[in-house]
Design an enzyme around this catalytic site. Structure first.
Site, short mmCIF file in Angstrom:
data_model
loop_
_atom_site.label_atom_id
_atom_site.label_comp_id
_atom_site.label_asym_id
_atom_site.label_seq_id
_atom_site.Cartn_x
_atom_site.Cartn_y
_atom_site.Cartn_z
N GLU A 284 0.81 -1.21 0.00
CA GLU A 284 0.00 0.00 0.00
C GLU A 284 0.86 1.27 0.00
O GLU A 284 0.84 2.07 0.95
CB GLU A 284 -0.97 -0.01 1.19
CG GLU A 284 -1.95 -1.16 1.13
CD GLU A 284 -2.94 -1.17 2.28
OE1 GLU A 284 -4.04 -1.71 2.11
OE2 GLU A 284 -2.60 -0.64 3.36
N GLU B 251 -6.66 -7.69 -0.84
CA GLU B 251 -7.27 -7.64 0.48
C GLU B 251 -8.76 -7.37 0.28
O GLU B 251 -9.15 -6.25 0.01
CB GLU B 251 -6.63 -6.57 1.36
CG GLU B 251 -5.17 -6.82 1.68
CD GLU B 251 -4.56 -5.77 2.59
OE1 GLU B 251 -5.33 -5.03 3.24
OE2 GLU B 251 -3.31 -5.66 2.62
#
Length: 679
Positions: free
Chosen positions: A151, A313
């Site tokens: 991320e 995710e």
């Protein structure tokens, strides 16, 4: 995308952290994953301290055992490079790797993403750990690919360490070559900001007005993006060199990164982290809220980066850190709904976060499929259902592309410029949401299309209509590209504050809307920003009235091919043009001197006669989303997603097969709360 698609298998799996659990749990965890028809696990993205417990000492034993055991159970493995969490020995001995606030306060060790992208020593340590890991696992039969870091730009997307300031000076020098060019691009003659040496240049720093030079601030975002991509390239180049047969991706969709450039230059595909329950914390305002349905907008943005993509995710439980982000538990069926939401919008690989909820650390309330106790629960049962379904149909969907004839257009320059500029930035979010709502509730699938210096007419010609709400920055090249699209038969829709800035963010000395005035067939006579005490005037059309949302422009028709189709109905601007349609070649341009609402967007959909592609044979209630994916053989998969907690009735006029059940459907069909049908 070749490496990804050539797997020829829809990959369903989960994020797993063997370092968090007693080793005697691993085999049972893997066994149960396989029983759920999971095929893939993601490992190691936060495990730098495991792989390098002290400087220059490397240890692979724990993950060797975990990966070998995964392979024994028939699971594929995605490895994350662990650079999002530098170990304590590194940040203690080399504090220059840490990021700082704009005020110069250095972040300290703890949590994650506390490093900067430009410290040379961090590049060296990052390159070393990545190379060691890739060399060690390049021939492991279970390892199929790599996730870079974790991320990028999550937690914080601005960087003010000493290394960043120095790197910014070098970046500016390379881009502009001379100080005269810098001063011109940044308009430094204003308020005596002129630079006379490179050492005077810094990233934005605190000042009395709490604002910044807007042109420098725009370049700041470009610099951060370039720094992020350069850091990702450092890692990607090593993987390409050492393990060219393993694919490369990264995950997330965060600020100040040109994800399109990064994907094009470095990745085999892009991956997203989808958490629709954030809608319970940050609901969209106004009537008919989208809530978790709005994640279709996020996924549309991802799809613009990578037409088919991975979700690394996927939310599977209630979410929350110990101090923030508290989210309720998904209701029965929502985890399945969100899974198919991701797949409907283009996901060909999906990993749930996470296998089991952590018993320690900041994310002890960010729940996974399994609870702490490791006993059966509703989410486990729902995951089993999803696994069983995708085991049967997932490969049929692989590589099928989302179908849309309408695109909402975006670009990084306006997004970044609009962060500081309150005279156009906030309008884009409001208009984008309004248009996405109107399209969703009309059951018209839509894309997001990013325009940049590499966009071609062929890229745009796959659409019939482009909606470009508030592109304040508009270059001559983009204007010419849009004109060619319209002349060839396309439709373009603009909103207020269009076209008046150049690439540096400085204003053209031209009547608004600047370089697209001729294309739009209008100029702006006057304009006003509005608020609660001074509301925007209503706009009257042939079918009624609607409000602008925060801004109004009075238009002056300049083209004999232009037609006023909306006028202000009150205030001192009563009767003056607010919405103009201009015919150009075989196409049409609409210019609206306001911020779009769901009502104004719906009016223009009707004006353009844009209707659902399935309206002839399928009747859908508002609360059911339509999405269509088509494979290379022309076979279409019609996704119907019920975002309501109540049953919804659809009408299927022509018999179709529900891919999930094999059942033939015709006539009235009742969808269960949070239900999914694929025709």
């Amino acid at each position: 995308m070749k490496k990804f698609v050539q797997n020829e298998e829809f990959q369903l799996g989960v994020c797993y952290y063997p370092e968090h659990w007693p080793e005697e749990l691993w085999a049972d965890d893997y066994r149960r994953m396989k029983e759920m028809h999971f095929s893939t696990v993601r490992l190691a993205e936060f495990a730098w301290a495991i792989f390098e417990p002290s400087e220059g000492e490397f240890s692979f034993e724990l993950f060797d055992r975990a990966i070998d055991l995964a392979h024994e159970h028939g699971l594929k493995v995605v490895l994350g490079t662990p650079t999002a969490t530098p170990p304590a020995w590194l940040t203690h001995k080399y504090p220059e790797v840490l990021n700082s606030t704009q005020e110069g306060v250095q972040f300290q060790h703890g949590l994650r993403r506390h490093y900067n992208y430009n410290a040379e020593i961090y590049h060296q340590f990052s390159a070393r750990i990545v190379r060691k890991m890739v060399e060690h696992y390049r021939n492991h039969p279970a390892v199929i690919g790599w996730q870079l870091d974790n991320e990028f730009n999550c937690e914080v997307d601005v960087f003010y360490s000493d290394a960043d300031h120095k790197a910014f000076q070098n970046w500016v020098k390379k881009k502009y070559e001379t100080l005269d060019n810098v001063n011109q691009a940044w308009g430094t003659v204003f308020w005596s900001q002129t630079y006379t040496s490179w050492e005077q240049i810094h990233l934005p720093r605190p000042n009395p007005s709490q604002s910044q030079n807007p042109h420098l601030a725009l370049d700041e975002k470009r610099f951060i993006s370039d720094s992020t991509i350069a850091y990702a390239k450092l890692q990607a180049d090593i993987i390409r060199e050492v393990a060219p047969h393993q694919w490369i991706t990264t995950n997330g969709l965060y600020g100040h990164i040109d994800n399109h450039q990064m994907t094009e230059d470095l990745l085999d595909f892009f991956a997203y982290d989808s958490y629709p329950n954030f809608s319970t914390i940050f609901p969209d305002k106004g009537k008919n809220p989208l809530l978790d349905r709005k994640w279709g907008w996020n996924l549309s943005n991802v799809r613009s980066v990578s037409s088919t993509f991975g979700v690394f995710e996927q939310q599977s439980g209630p979410g929350g850190w110990v101090n923030r982000m508290q989210q309720p538990s998904p209701k029965p069926g929502q985890m399945r709904l969100w899974t198919y939401q991701s797949i409907a919008h283009g996901a060909d690989m999906l990993l749930y976060f996470r296998w089991r909820t952590a018993t320690m650390g900041t994310e002890t309330y960010w729940h996974g499929i399994n609870d702490y106790h490791n006993q059966p629960n509703r989410r486990v049962d729902e995951a089993k259902t999803i696994g069983r379904e995708l085991n049967q149909i997932g490969n049929d969907l692989l590589g099928a592309e989302y179908q849309a004839e309408v695109a909402i257009v975006r670009d990084y320059d306006n997004e970044w410029d609009g962060e500081l500029d309150l005279w156009h930035g906030p309008f884009s979010d409001r208009s984008n949401t309004a248009w996405f709502k109107a399209l969703q509730y009309s059951h018209v699938p839509s894309d997001v299309a990013y325009i940049n210096d590499h966009t071609t007419l062929a890229d745009l010609n796959q659409y019939t209509t482009l909606i470009y709400p508030h592109p304040a920055i508009m270059t001559e090249r983009t204007s010419e590209l849009l004109e060619a699209f319209v002349k060839a038969g396309g439709n373009v829709i603009f909103g207020c504050r269009t076209g008046y800035k150049d690439k540096t963010g400085q204003c053209y000395m031209k009547p608004f809307p600047g370089v697209v005035s001729e294309l739009c067939g209008v100029t702006v006579d006057e304009f006003s920003l509005h608020n609660a005490e001074h509301p925007a005037p209503s706009v009257k059309t042939r079918v009624g009235t609607f409000q602008s949302d925060g801004f109004s422009e009075v238009l002056q028709v300049q083209s004999e091919n232009a037609e006023v189709i909306g006028s202000y109905s009150e205030s001192h601007v009563v009767g003056k043009p607010a919405l103009v349609k201009n015919s150009v070649g075989n196409g049409t341009v609409y210019y609206f001197g306001g911020v779009f609402t769901e009502e104004s967007a719906s009016f223009l959909l009707e004006e353009l006669q844009i209707t659902s592609p399935v309206e002839s044979w399928l009747v859908l209630p508002q609360k059911v989303e339509l999405a269509i994916r088509k494979d290379q053989n022309g076979k279409e998969f019609i996704f119907l997603l019920n975002y309501s907690d109540s049953e919804q009735t659809i009408q299927v006029k022509n018999m179709r097969t529900n891919l999930l059940t094999g059942e033939a459907l015709q006539g009235e069909v009742v969808m269960e709360p949070y239900g999914v049908v694929i025709l």
